[in-house]
Structure formats: C-alpha cells, structure tokens
Design a protein around this motif. Structure first.
Motif, PDB file in Angstrom:
ATOM      1  N   SER A 111      15.616 -34.268   1.116  1.00 17.89           N
ATOM      2  CA  SER A 111      15.560 -33.112   1.719  1.00 17.89           C
ATOM      3  C   SER A 111      16.699 -32.393   1.511  1.00 17.89           C
ATOM      4  O   SER A 111      17.553 -31.902   1.199  1.00 17.89           O
ATOM      5  CB  SER A 111      16.380 -33.291   3.355  1.00 17.89           C
ATOM      6  N   GLY A 112      15.547 -31.290   1.360  1.00 16.38           N
ATOM      7  CA  GLY A 112      16.064 -29.898   1.130  1.00 16.38           C
ATOM      8  C   GLY A 112      16.337 -29.542   0.058  1.00 16.38           C
ATOM      9  O   GLY A 112      16.637 -28.631  -0.689  1.00 16.38           O
ATOM     10  N   GLN A 113      15.315 -29.893  -0.927  1.00 18.50           N
ATOM     11  CA  GLN A 113      15.230 -29.594  -1.911  1.00 18.50           C
ATOM     12  C   GLN A 113      14.800 -28.069  -2.250  1.00 18.50           C
ATOM     13  O   GLN A 113      13.850 -27.926  -1.754  1.00 18.50           O
ATOM     14  CB  GLN A 113      14.167 -30.691  -3.031  1.00 18.50           C
ATOM     15  N   VAL A 114      15.673 -27.485  -3.540  1.00 17.66           N
ATOM     16  CA  VAL A 114      15.517 -26.366  -3.345  1.00 17.66           C
ATOM     17  C   VAL A 114      14.558 -25.492  -5.052  1.00 17.66           C
ATOM     18  O   VAL A 114      15.807 -26.168  -5.867  1.00 17.66           O
ATOM     19  CB  VAL A 114      16.607 -24.998  -2.983  1.00 17.66           C
ATOM     20  N   LEU A 115      14.157 -25.303  -5.007  1.00 13.59           N
ATOM     21  CA  LEU A 115      13.473 -25.031  -6.429  1.00 13.59           C
ATOM     22  C   LEU A 115      13.677 -23.588  -7.275  1.00 13.59           C
ATOM     23  O   LEU A 115      12.616 -22.868  -6.431  1.00 13.59           O
ATOM     24  CB  LEU A 115      12.098 -25.457  -6.691  1.00 13.59           C
ATOM     25  N   LEU A 138       4.617 -34.062  -3.174  1.00 11.73           N
ATOM     26  CA  LEU A 138       4.459 -33.908  -2.092  1.00 11.73           C
ATOM     27  C   LEU A 138       4.515 -34.701  -1.093  1.00 11.73           C
ATOM     28  O   LEU A 138       3.755 -35.584  -0.419  1.00 11.73           O
ATOM     29  CB  LEU A 138       5.963 -33.021  -1.339  1.00 11.73           C
ATOM     30  N   ILE A 190      14.144 -21.922   4.302  1.00  9.20           N
ATOM     31  CA  ILE A 190      14.095 -22.205   2.726  1.00  9.20           C
ATOM     32  C   ILE A 190      15.042 -23.909   3.475  1.00  9.20           C
ATOM     33  O   ILE A 190      15.463 -24.841   3.417  1.00  9.20           O
ATOM     34  CB  ILE A 190      15.150 -21.094   1.902  1.00  9.20           C
ATOM     35  N   LYS A 191      16.257 -23.036   4.529  1.00  8.56           N
ATOM     36  CA  LYS A 191      17.368 -24.377   4.951  1.00  8.56           C
ATOM     37  C   LYS A 191      16.658 -25.571   5.305  1.00  8.56           C
ATOM     38  O   LYS A 191      17.038 -26.494   5.471  1.00  8.56           O
ATOM     39  CB  LYS A 191      17.790 -23.861   5.762  1.00  8.56           C
ATOM     40  N   ALA A 236      13.422 -26.814   4.683  1.00 11.90           N
ATOM     41  CA  ALA A 236      12.500 -27.167   4.444  1.00 11.90           C
ATOM     42  C   ALA A 236      13.034 -28.234   3.355  1.00 11.90           C
ATOM     43  O   ALA A 236      14.016 -28.144   3.184  1.00 11.90           O
ATOM     44  CB  ALA A 236      11.398 -26.044   3.609  1.00 11.90           C
ATOM     45  N   ASP A 237      12.132 -29.390   3.789  1.00  7.94           N
ATOM     46  CA  ASP A 237      12.408 -30.967   2.558  1.00  7.94           C
ATOM     47  C   ASP A 237      12.158 -29.825   1.045  1.00  7.94           C
ATOM     48  O   ASP A 237      13.062 -30.601   1.287  1.00  7.94           O
ATOM     49  CB  ASP A 237      11.788 -31.548   3.478  1.00  7.94           C
ATOM     50  N   LEU A 238      11.334 -29.182   1.241  1.00 13.54           N
ATOM     51  CA  LEU A 238      11.568 -28.739  -0.450  1.00 13.54           C
ATOM     52  C   LEU A 238      10.689 -27.915  -0.399  1.00 13.54           C
ATOM     53  O   LEU A 238      10.360 -27.060   0.663  1.00 13.54           O
ATOM     54  CB  LEU A 238       9.858 -29.736  -0.647  1.00 13.54           C
ATOM     55  N   ALA A 239      11.430 -26.929  -1.039  1.00 14.52           N
ATOM     56  CA  ALA A 239      11.100 -25.391  -0.906  1.00 14.52           C
ATOM     57  C   ALA A 239      10.835 -24.919  -2.479  1.00 14.52           C
ATOM     58  O   ALA A 239      11.610 -24.852  -3.615  1.00 14.52           O
ATOM     59  CB  ALA A 239      12.893 -24.530  -0.316  1.00 14.52           C
ATOM     60  N   VAL A 240      10.232 -23.999  -2.573  1.00 19.44           N
ATOM     61  CA  VAL A 240      10.380 -23.225  -4.197  1.00 19.44           C
ATOM     62  C   VAL A 240      10.095 -21.961  -3.730  1.00 19.44           C
ATOM     63  O   VAL A 240       9.098 -21.348  -3.174  1.00 19.44           O
ATOM     64  CB  VAL A 240       8.349 -23.600  -4.396  1.00 19.44           C
ATOM     65  N   ILE A 241      10.682 -21.261  -4.920  1.00 18.29           N
ATOM     66  CA  ILE A 241      10.905 -19.791  -4.402  1.00 18.29           C
ATOM     67  C   ILE A 241      10.075 -18.744  -5.555  1.00 18.29           C
ATOM     68  O   ILE A 241      10.269 -19.652  -6.551  1.00 18.29           O
ATOM     69  CB  ILE A 241      12.649 -19.848  -5.256  1.00 18.29           C
TER      70      ILE A 241
END
Lengths: 268, 422, 657
Positions: A241-245, A260, B389-390, B392-397
């Motif tokens: 959870s909470g992976q930020v790219l 995913l 983003i907080k 999200a399980d996966l966030a792409v910026i």
C-alpha cells in the motif's frame, strides 16, 4: 388498450432483514428491490395488483421492519403468522397455491436465519413453476409470457422469455428500492393469519455463530526457484500500500499500473 | 534465439572442472546447461556435481525445485516446474465426487479450481479407497488443463440445448448423471450465475438440503458423509456448522487449488440418453450493454477523471480500451465534462469497485468517502502532496494524458499478444 | 358637490374594504387552527411594529425614513380624512393636521418614487411600480380636497370639471389605499402585515434580544394529524396570514445563498407562490425575479390542491424546497418577520414522511440514521475510535462531570477528528473536568429534521434525552453548532432542557477566567466565517471573535459577516439533497474569503470546515477555532511557578496531539 396488456397479479415475498453493521431489523435490501420491481410493473401494466406476503412470527421488531415495505406505498401485507424458527416454505407454498398469482417476486437470499437462498427454488419445485434468478427488469408481459432481463456480472444483461406463472428472484442488480415513507407505513394494515407451522428441526441442530473473518489467502508464488520466490515476495512488499512513483517516465508509470490491473484481473 | 546448439569444448571443460578459476563464472553464464549437456554422440550427459551454485557465503547451495540459479534458465525452469507434477490415475474409484464448474469464459475460473481442490480433499481422504473427481462440463469450452486442475473423469455434454441460460436442460442432464453414476458428493461453486442457481435446483430435485456458502470442511466421522462444513449464512453474517450434505455450494477460496498432481481427466460418456426437458424459459441472448452505461455502483473497474484531466477525448478513449466504467469528481461534473450521475463521492455515488483509477483527482474528503470501499485505488496526479495520493495503493506522479496514452498502448499490445498466442 | 360625494366615497371604500377584509380572513382561515392569544397579540402589535419590525427595517436608513413618512402620513391622513371628510369635522385643528399628514405622506411618496426609478433587481415590479403614483394620488387629492375645508380656498373654488377630476383622483387614491388593502394589491401588506405581527406563530421572538429559531415538533402520537404540509390549506392560518403579509421587498432574495448559486430557489417567490396557492390561480402575475432556471407562469395551485405535484407541475417544484440550506438569512432579513424556513421544512416533512421523496442521498442518509444512528452508516461502536489514544473519560464510568463534551457525527470524519483532538487538548490544558458519552451518543437528529424526517428526529432525540438523563453534568459543550442548536433549542419541546455551549463560547469563558494562555499569533491575516447555526440561530457572534482576539488575531471581516454571514452551503441537508445550480455555495463563500484578503479562515462548525475545505484551488486555509487555540496554547505563567502537578497535566495535554 389491447387485451394482452391487461394487468397481472404479482406477489412479492418479503422477509425481515438485518442491517449488516448494527444487526437491527429492517426491510431486506433484495426483497425491497423486488417490491420496487413489482411497483414498476404495476405502473407499466395498468390494472396489475401487487400483494405482499410474509411468513414468520409477529413481534414489534418484525412489524416495524415489515412496515418498511408498506411505506413504499402499499395498503396491506399478508402475514402468515408462525412461531419463531418454523419452516416458512410449506406455509408460503400453500398460500400461493390456493390463490396463484402470475408472478412471484422474491429476494435471492434472506438476511437472517440460514439465508441459503433456497426459498425461491423450493417454492418453484413445489409449485412446479419456472424460476429465473438475478432479475434486473421486466420488459413486458404479453399473452402469459414475460420478457425479462437477467443481470450478468459487470452490468451485462441477458434477455429471457418465461412462461407465467413463474417465480423470479432479484439480487443487487435490480433497481434500488424507493424510500420508505413513515406516513403510509404507519397507516397500512398487517393482515395476519395464523398458519400451522412445522419447526425447522434440522436448522435447530446446527451450530450458528457470528461469522468469523475468513483468513486471507496468501498469494501463492508459482516460482521455480527460491530466488524467484524471494524476488516475488520482495516485490510484493515494495508494491504494497501507498507506493508512490515520482519522477518516472510515463511508460514506467503505465507499466506499474498495468501490473496492478493484471494482478487484480480487471482487464478482460 | 536460435535453436541450433553451438558447443564450446573449452567452456564445457571448465564447467566440468570445479577447480578451474573461471568455473563459477562459466557456470553462471551457462546456467542450468552446465549440469546437463548433449554429449558428442547425441546422448544427454549429466554432471551431478554441477548441480547447484555457490551462494553468497561461498557455500554451495542446491535448489531442488528443479531450477538452477542462472539467467538463461527461465524457460527450462518453467518446464521443470510442470514436470514436477505427479501423474495420478485412479483406475477403480471407490466413489465419485461430482463437480459442475462454472467455466466462465470457457475456462476454469479461480473459483472452479478452488472447488476442484475441495473435491480432491473429499476424494483423496482415504488413500486406501480413493474417490474420483468427476467434472460435468456443459457446452463448448477452451480449457485444456482439466487434468492439472485435479479432474479424474470428464463428462463433457456438448449440446446446443445447454447454451446460455438453460437451467432446465442442465438440470435434466445432472439428474441423468445422478441416476447413472450416483456420485457421493455434488459440489458446485456458489457464484451468482454459475452454480448458485443450478446447485439449488439440483439439490431440490434430489430432495437434499444443500449447504450453501461453504468455505471450510473438516473430517468428522460422526456425520453421515464423514465431513462437517462451515457455511456462511444470513447475508454473510453467520457461520453455520453442519454435517456436509450431498450437495454443497462452496465459496471461492474454499480450498487450495490442485498444484502438485496431474490427473487423467479421462472422458466419460453416459450410456442412456438424456431426456430433453420441456423448457419454459427461453434465452434470447445477451443484450448489448454499453460499458459506459453500467451503473457506477455495479462497476468493478472505474476510471475516474477530475480537475486535472485536460484531454477528455483521451480519457474516454482510455476508458473504452480498458473496459472501465467512467466516473468523475464533483469538479469535473460541475464543469460540465461529465454527467452528474457519473459523480463519485459522498454526494454522488458510493462506489465499490475492485480497482479505482483516479486521474487528476486531488481527493476532496467527500470524494474519498465515496471510494472508501474500493479495494485498490490507483492515482495519476501531478501533485504528489494531494490527499488522493495518500489514499492510493499505487500513485504515479506525472502528466495524466501521457500516462493514460502509454497505458492504452500497453493494454492494446498485451491484448494483441494474447490473441497471437491463442 | 365634493362635500356630498366625499363621505359617500370614503364610506363606500371603507365598506368595500371591510368586505374585502372578511374575504381575506376567510382565505386565511382555510389553514389549520393554531392557538394564538388574539387580544394579547393585538395589544402587543404596536410594540412589535414600532420596535421589532422597525429594528429590521432600520438596516436601510433611507427606506426606513421613507416608510415612516409614507406609512405614518397615510395612517394619520386616513384617520383624519374619515373624521374631516367622512363626518365633516373640518373645524379647528383637525383639518390642518390632515393637511400636514397628507403633505408628509406626499414627501414620503416622492422617495418611494425615486426608489422605483431604477429599482434593484430584488424588488418586484408589476403593480408595485404604480404604488408611488397611487401614494401621490391619495396624498395630493386628500391635500387638495382639504384645502377648501380648512378655508384656504373658497368652498366653490374651481370648475365642476376640476372637482370631477379631483374626485376621480380621490377614487384612485382610495381605491389603492383602502379598497386595495384588503382586496389585493401592494397595500395588502399593511393590513395582512399588521395582523401577522399580532398573530405571529413565534410570539417569543419579539422583544429585545429574544430569538426563536427551533423548529416546532410534529405530534406523531396523533395518527390523524397530517404529517407536514401537502397543500396550502395544511399550513396553520397564521402561517398563511404571514405569507400574505409579504411586501416583496426581495431582501430575502438578496441574501439567499441558494438563489445566488443559481439553484431554483427564491424565498420571495416561494412566499408569493404560497399566496397564489392560498387564493388559487397561477403565478403568471408575479413580477419579481423567478426561481433561477424556472420561467414564471408555468405553475398554478389551489388552496386544497397539492403544492408539489406527484407528476408534472403544481405550485412549487420539489427541488425548490430542497435547495434551501436552512441558513435563515431570509428570515433574519425579512422586515415582515415571515418564517420561510418553517414553511420549507413543513413542506419537506410532507415529501419525506408521506411520499418518501427525499432526493438524491437523502433516503440513504435517513436509512443510515435509522439503522446506525449516524448519517454516514458507520458502525456506532466505532464512534470513539479516533480517540483510542486520548483516554477520554466516559460518562458511563464517571457518572457525573462538569462538562459533557458532545462529539457530534464529526467523530466519524477524519477532518473533524483533528478539531476534536484540538478541543480535547484545550479542555485538558484548562483543566476542565469533562466526559464524553462515547458510543452512547447518537446523531442529534439535526439532519433528519431538516430533511423533513420528523419521526427519525424524534426517535433519535428521545433516545438521546434518555441517555442524557442518566448522568449529571452542568453543561454540554460541543464543537458542532448544529448539535448545539438542536440540543439547546429543539430538545426542550421533547423534554430535554440543557445548558449548551458552543466550544468557542466555552473557550472564551475559559480565557476570561484566566485558565488559558496563548502564544502570540505569528500567522498571516485571518477572517472569520460565522456558522449559520451559531450566529443567526443562536446569536453568538462575539465569542468566536473574542477568542480570536485573545489569540492576538485581528479579524479581517468579510463583507458579509455577523448576522449577514453567507452560508457555507452545508446546512439543512443541502449537500445530501444536492440540487444542482450554476455555482456552488462554498465556492462563493471562499471567494468572499479571498476578497477579504485573508490567508486563513477560522470556522467553528464541522459542516463549514468540510464545505469550505472542499473548494478546489482555494486561496485560504480553513481551520477550526479549536485548532487555532490548541496550536497557540502555552503553559500559564502563574501555574508554572507554583503548581508543578498542574503543569504536568498541561504537558500531557500537549502530548495528546
């Protein structure tokens, strides 16, 4: 109006529901949807009559839940009064056989008791009527044949023709029930008839307990080697959870999303 | 890669010579080939000492899973993994466990495989008197791994009468199976349009009171069939423990799927013909439903757009390619880019999607409330500090239009690839 | 000739007026009975008119003086005219007084005429445009006919043609001012308005500093009593009278947040529609601003026909009623003291309780309230999860406390939990002995009641009252103005009398008592948004400002603040019913904040926080007063020196956050 457009007689079987969080008695969601469907049918086929039927004990809690259905705009509910823990199927089958409606609508599963979803099937088997499950809409009724839409997963629909009289069961795909209004619910009548009841002995022998949380299945990694297994496990940890790219190219980002989506199996 | 093997005698020699200074690197390079190679006479030669590799601590490790440490060994490894399955053939079963898989999309679903795993537990409980798992399969299918899933006998009933929604015809067929083969257990998946319907019909036809929503079984000698089951009841709020009846409808993940054995999946035919049932239900076929028209609350995959979406055509195209239902934030609706009934959030629709892909949505509280029951939330956003983003399980910026375009291209490529493979 | 004609005209007009009055009274009497002390009301009329009503009118000084001159002049002139010309008592001072009165009235009418030259959009046009002319006709003609009577002009002055012309003008004046007063026309407001003041359904709101804002309960025990208002005749007679008193000044329209947002509501039009309904007919003659997006002339009704049609159109569309945020800006502004919000909620009650037509999320929220005692459908057992680490004393354990901290449904909201934590920190710093109900607390019933679900409200309220009766406490403190209002003003009718404080009031008291000390403010400029349910509903404008002042903040007031504060759009279940408009109310409010130049807007309501924080690209930060106070807390110097244990208490409070 053409003669085949005449209204039909609809019986809606309703039960006392149970709120999933607080456990309070309420109108059962699926049954209420069934009633909504019937009320829609009443509008569509003028002259149709909708009857409400419930078999079970009469108590203050049950009554307030049943009045929830009446608040949707009906005047009476036929209550086949039975002792707690009785088998409702014989009583309902007998009542329906005595004055058969053309269409019986019921929710797929009850929110209390066994909740096995067998009731519509048992009635269909006893009455010898066809049964359609997962109903989403009734398109038309002509010459004793109803054209129905059956719900398939992901919002898909299948068109069926069924010869009346028939039993249909509805689940969450049927139109959402209208609001239950306090005034009509309070004024409406519960027409209670005591019926002989057989206790459900089998059910009484089973052990019932509040549902335990089911263990979450671990993702089985079909890796050939320890290294692959380790890699898969490590990848999962970092993909949690909470992976930020940040600062990745559009392709890399899209790839992570695609992974995913594939994992979740929503791409078809 | 070329199929022709080119040999390098020197490297082979080094690979055999454990004391050679270059031994480790050559073995690493050759991967699994080091322990097994084609001899000069075309005979496979094995070097038992070459199995394994030197671990990080300088100690030799042997991996018995069938694969060797090494970069080129991927395809060999897969081969080995499949080969490791034990072949099982049950010639004279003591009893039958009948399974009617749902076969969604013509293949065994994950639910079916779990169910077959459960069937195997019932069949294999007594190694002295093993039972056989019988699968009754209706209509055309694309599955070619029935044996791997644990099926001993396969009864394939391929007839137009079973196509679509044909509960009466299928029930007649299952009744015929019951008459002729009398399985000890009937197992069906308790899935909305798979076994939930057929299983209940079958149970009542057999005058059995089925267990529904079964998720656990355990052996119990005191019950008629030797098993107890735990089943969900009352809208998932109760666990009912009861003796396992003849007909059971099981939930997904009721057992581990079969993965260590391969079964015969021997075809089976009924001797007597199945009486054709008089059908009062006629299937007129599936109705074309626009994916965009699927109700938000029902959708399992939602692509939702907000303030940050600038290229709405690209957004709609992406939704179409991904097969996602479109959602929107309040702002996108207020600005007129999306219809109001597409609004997700506390003031719009509360959604229950498995995957919620939020594009350019900063995540107002009301919006986050509306998606709180979503399983996985993926966010594409320019602002790394926003609330979505907080959550999200996966966030792409990054730029949403570019990322969506790349995603669309990849999905199309993946689909194309699958089609080629099929 | 005039001498003979005048008495006939005057008494004919008076006679017709009496007939008209009787007819009008019959229209009002179509409404349901309402026990109002008639004589006491009439006796209170002068004071209500001259003090309470004038207090509202006076907010516009020019109009106030204009009205004093015109209305005062007219009343005097009319009485004197009856004496002088009706009974021929022209001798002596009476004639001169009449001249003075009509002259004053004429001056007033000049100002009325000036206002009607370029009238603002909120004023109704139509018959109202002829009012200044009618006023002049009356005042001038009375002046003219009195001149011979006092002897300034000879009795036979002028030609008979002139006399005839004068008589015609007198007829016009009398027609508008006397006949029109009871038969309909702009002057109806004087007649209906006076009686409305006398028989007002909220007599308790009159008098200095008094207010009456709680909704009145429905009698649910009587199964024959109608649930809400379906048709105009379902209103009580004095409500109908109140609608008839409307002067169409449009001050409500100018203040209504829903109207400004382009939602289909205009309080003035709504009241006029009720008047149309009470007399029967169509709204085609309405000459003011329509409901945004709804053309005038398509709606019609009768006293015994439905207000909201089940299908098609009747008097009012349902979405008009659901647009209201119950912010009471219209009621606060109305010089006629008309109770718009009561009427809207009455009609909503019918829609919800009888028809089950609460729009959008309404039904779901009400179902949640019934099943889980909170509008979000959260597990009631998780009400205190946010405070798992705070170790809050529970009423069930301590049985009594000085302060009962009422958490409200914000306890389920992650944003509001920050406010609650801040408030707990402040209470601990001030060493307040407090306790919470914890999972015993239920929704106060505010949303249910504003959505018209009186049954659910009363069920929640009665259960809350039963719970509260188990414990002893001096006062309730809450950071939710909605709970504050409902507990303080609406539970009383159901048997729950409590002393309730909003947290800003309570913090101000603590500060004044020297129990809190603050570090000086170092942030940017701050403005304050008055929550409707704190300000207009409960008159608390000062305490929050005092708290901000104590923090060292100089409040940059927005143009609309205090009793004219613009709603955030979060009240009355408006975010739930969510009627679309052209703009959003919170966006407009954040724009007000932007125009004030403030970098931070202090609020005192979870609804306001949620609504204002939901604004995209806002220029200002939104923070609750409790958060600002908690951030500024420093240990009290005196305490630091003497009492070490207290300091420790203060310290633990700080660690809490």
């Amino acid at each position: 109006m053409r003669p085949e457009q005449q209204g039909i007689e609809v019986a809606v079987l309703v039960s006392v529901g149970r709120h999933p969080i607080t456990g309070r008695a309420r109108r059962a969601d699926q049954d209420a949807r069934g009633l909504e469907l019937a009320l829609g049918l009443e509008r569509q086929l003028p002259g149709s009559r909708v009857g409400l039927l419930h078999a079970g004990p009469r108590s203050e809690e049950n009554e307030s839940a049943l009045r929830g259905y009446l608040g949707m705009g009906l005047d009476t509910l036929t209550l086949l009064e039975q002792a707690e823990g009785s088998d409702a199927i014989p009583a309902l089958a007998e009542h329906l056989a005595a004055a058969p409606p053309q269409l019986v609508i019921t929710g797929a599963r009850a929110e209390r008791g066994e909740g096995s979803g067998l009731l519509p099937y048992a009635l269909a088997e006893r009455l010898g009527w066809p049964l359609v499950n997962g109903l989403a809409a009734v398109e038309k009724v002509e010459n004793g044949v109803a054209t129905l839409l059956q719900a398939l997963p992901r919002g898909q629909r299948r068109r069926l023709k069924v010869r009346l009289p028939a039993i249909v069961s509805v689940d969450a795909a049927a139109p959402a029930a209208r609001q239950s209004a306090f005034g009509p619910a309070r004024r409406a009548e519960l027409a209670a008839t005591p019926v002989p009841a057989e206790p459900d002995r089998e059910l009484a022998e089973w052990q019932l307990a509040p549902a335990r949380k089911r263990p979450k299945r671990l993702k089985i990694v079909k890796a050939a080697s320890a290294r692959d297994r380790f890699k898969a496990a490590a990848a999962k940890a970092e993909g949690g959870s909470g992976q930020v790219l940040e600062g990745v190219s559009a392709e890399q980002g899209a790839e992570a999303i695609l992974k995913l989506l594939n994992e979740e199996g929503v791409l078809r | 890669m070329s199929e022709i093997r080119r040999r390098d005698p020197r490297r082979e020699w080094i690979a055999r010579n454990r004391l050679h200074p270059e031994h480790a690197s050559v073995v690493a390079e050759q991967g699994g080939a080091a322990s097994e190679w084609l001899g000069p006479n075309g005979v496979i030669r094995k070097n038992p000492r070459a199995i394994g590799f030197i671990g990080p601590n300088g100690i030799k490790r042997i991996d018995r899973s069938g694969a060797q440490q090494g970069g080129q060994a991927a395809s060999a490894a897969r081969q080995a993994a499949q080969d490791s399955r034990r072949n099982v053939t049950i010639e004279a079963p003591a009893f039958l466990v009948a399974v009617v898989p749902e076969l969604s999309g013509g293949r065994l679903s994950a639910h079916d495989k779990d169910l077959l795993g459960l069937a195997r537990r019932l069949a294999d409980a007594d190694p002295e008197r093993p039972g056989a798992v019988l699968a009754v399969v209706f209509g055309e299918h694309k599955e070619d791994a029935f044996g791997e899933a644990g099926i001993d006998r396969l009864l394939h009933l391929d007839d137009d009468a079973y196509a679509g929604f044909a509960p009466e015809a299928r029930l007649a067929a299952l009744s015929a199976v019951e008459r002729e083969l009398a399985p000890r257990h009937w197992l069906l998946p308790d899935s909305p349009l798979g076994g939930a319907d057929l299983g209940r019909r079958l149970a009542l036809r057999l005058s059995e009171r089925p267990a529904t929503g079964v998720w656990q079984i355990e052996a119990d000698a005191e019950t008629p069939l030797g098993w107890r089951c735990t089943a969900r009841g009352a809208a998932e709020s109760l666990d009912i423990q009861r003796p396992l009846p003849r007909v059971a409808l099981a939930l997904a993940e009721c057992a581990e799927p079969v993965d260590e054995t391969r079964h015969a999946a021997e075809p089976l035919y009924l001797t007597e013909s199945i009486p054709s049932a008089f059908s009062r239900i006629e299937d007129l076929g599936q109705v074309a439903v626009d994916p965009a028209g699927v109700a938000l609350a029902e959708a399992e995959f939602i692509l939702s757009g907000g303030n940050g979406v600038k290229d709405w055509d690209g957004f709609h195209h992406a939704a179409k390619v991904l097969g996602a239902t479109e959602g929107a934030s309040r702002v996108a609706v207020d600005d007129g880019f999306m219809a109001r009934h597409r609004q997700v959030g506390a003031t719009g629709t509360w959604v229950t999607a498995r995957v919620y892909l939020a594009v350019g949505i900063s995540g107002a509280i009301q919006h986050l409330q509306g998606i709180q029951t979503c399983d996985k939330v993926v966010a594409i956003n320019l602002d790394p500090g926003c609330d979505m983003i907080k959550r999200a399980d996966l966030a792409v910026i990054g730029d949403s239009a570019e990322i969506l375009a790349a995603l669309v291209a990849m999905v199309e490529q993946q689909r194309g690839g699958q089609r080629d493979a099929a | 000739m005039l001498e003979t004609l005048l008495p006939i005209l005057i008494f004919a007009a008076l006679g017709l007026a009496v007939i008209g009055a009787w007819r009008r009274v019959r229209l009002w009497r179509q409404g349901r009975p309402s026990a109002v002390p008639l004589l006491k009301g009439l006796a209170a009329l002068p004071r209500r008119y001259l003090v309470d009503l004038h207090h509202v009118v006076e907010r516009d000084k020019v109009m106030s003086n204009t009205h004093v001159a015109t209305a005062g002049g007219f009343v005097a002139a009319a009485v004197l005219m009856i004496l002088v010309h009706g009974f021929g008592l022209a001798q002596g001072v009476l004639g001169w007084l009449l001249l003075a009165a009509s002259a004053t009235m004429f001056v007033g009418s000049l100002f009325v005429a000036r206002r009607r030259r370029n009238p603002p959009a909120r004023l109704s046009k139509g018959p109202w445009m002829r009012l200044p002319k009618s006023l002049m006709a009356f005042s001038l003609s009375v002046f003219a006919i009195t001149l011979p009577a006092v002897g300034i002009l000879p009795a036979d002055f002028g030609h008979w043609l002139l006399a005839l012309a004068l008589a015609a003008v007198v007829v016009w004046g009398l027609g508008e001012m006397v006949f029109g007063m009871t038969w309909g026309g702009p002057m109806k407001h004087a007649f209906a308005g006076a009686l409305h003041l006398a028989f007002h359904r909220r007599a308790e709101r009159f008098g200095e500093g008094n207010r009456s804002t709680g909704l009145k309960a429905l009698n649910l025990d009587d199964e024959a009593a109608p649930l809400g208002v379906e048709k105009p005749a379902d209103f009580t007679w004095n409500q109908l009278l109140g609608f008839d008193a409307c002067v169409q000044c449009g001050r409500c329209e100018a203040m209504c947040p829903a109207f400004a947002a382009g939602q289909p509501l205009n309080p003035k039009k709504l009241i006029q529609d009720m008047v149309v309904g009470l007399a029967g007919g169509s709204d085609a003659n309405y000459a003011g601003s329509p409901y945004p997006g709804k053309p005038v002339g398509e709606h019609h009704g009768t006293p015994h026909g439905p207000i909201v049609a089940r299908e098609g159109k009747a008097l009012v569309d349902a979405e008009t009623l659901w647009s209201c945020t119950t912010c009471r800006a219209c009621v606060e502004e109305c010089p006629m003291m008309i109770e718009h919000v009561d009427a809207i909620v009455d009609m909503r009650r019918h829609l919800t309780l009888e028809r089950g037509q609460t729009p959008n999320k309404g039904a779901e929220v009400l179902d949640n309230l019934i099943a889980t005692d909170n509008p979000g459908g959260f597990d009631p057992g998780s009400r205190l999860h946010w405070a798992a680490d705070l170790n809050l004393p529970l009423m069930a354990d301590v049985k009594q406390a000085e302060v009962l901290l009422w958490l409200g449904d914000g306890a389920f909201d992650m944003r509001n939990q920050r406010t609650l934590r801040a408030l707990v920190k402040v209470l601990r710093a001030a060493e307040v002995e407090f306790a919470v109900l914890g999972t015993e607390e239920r929704d106060s019933g505010d949303v249910a009641r504003r959505l018209g679900d009186e049954a659910t409200f009363q069920s929640l309220a009665k259960r809350n009252i039963t719970t509260l009766a188990k414990y002893r406490f001096q006062r309730i403190v809450t950071c939710d103005p909605h709970s504050f209002h409902v507990l303080g003003n609406e539970y009383g009718e159901l048997g729950g009398q409590y002393e309730v404080r909003h947290h800003s009031t309570f913090i101000a008291e603590l500060y004044d008592a020297g129990r809190l000390a603050f570090a000086p403010w170092k942030g940017g400029s701050v403005t304050y948004h008055d929550p409707c349910y704190l300000g207009r509903y409960n008159g608390e404008y000062e305490a929050p400002r005092n708290v901000l002042k104590a923090l060292g903040i100089e409040v940059k007031e927005m143009e609309r603040s205090g009793f004219r504060s613009r709603c955030c759009g979060g009240g009355g279940g408006a975010p739930i019913t969510d009627i679309p408009g052209e703009r959003r109310i919170p966006d407009m409010r954040m724009n007000d904040v932007k125009e004030s130049g403030a970098e931070l807007v202090a609020v005192g309501c979870p609804q306001c926080t949620a609504m204002l924080e939901g604004v995209v690209d806002a220029t200002a930060e939104v923070r609750d007063i409790a958060e600002l106070v908690a951030d500024a807390l420093v240990a009290r110097p005196a305490v630091e020196a003497v009492d070490a244990s207290r300091r420790n208490a203060g310290k633990t409070a700080e660690e809490v956050i």
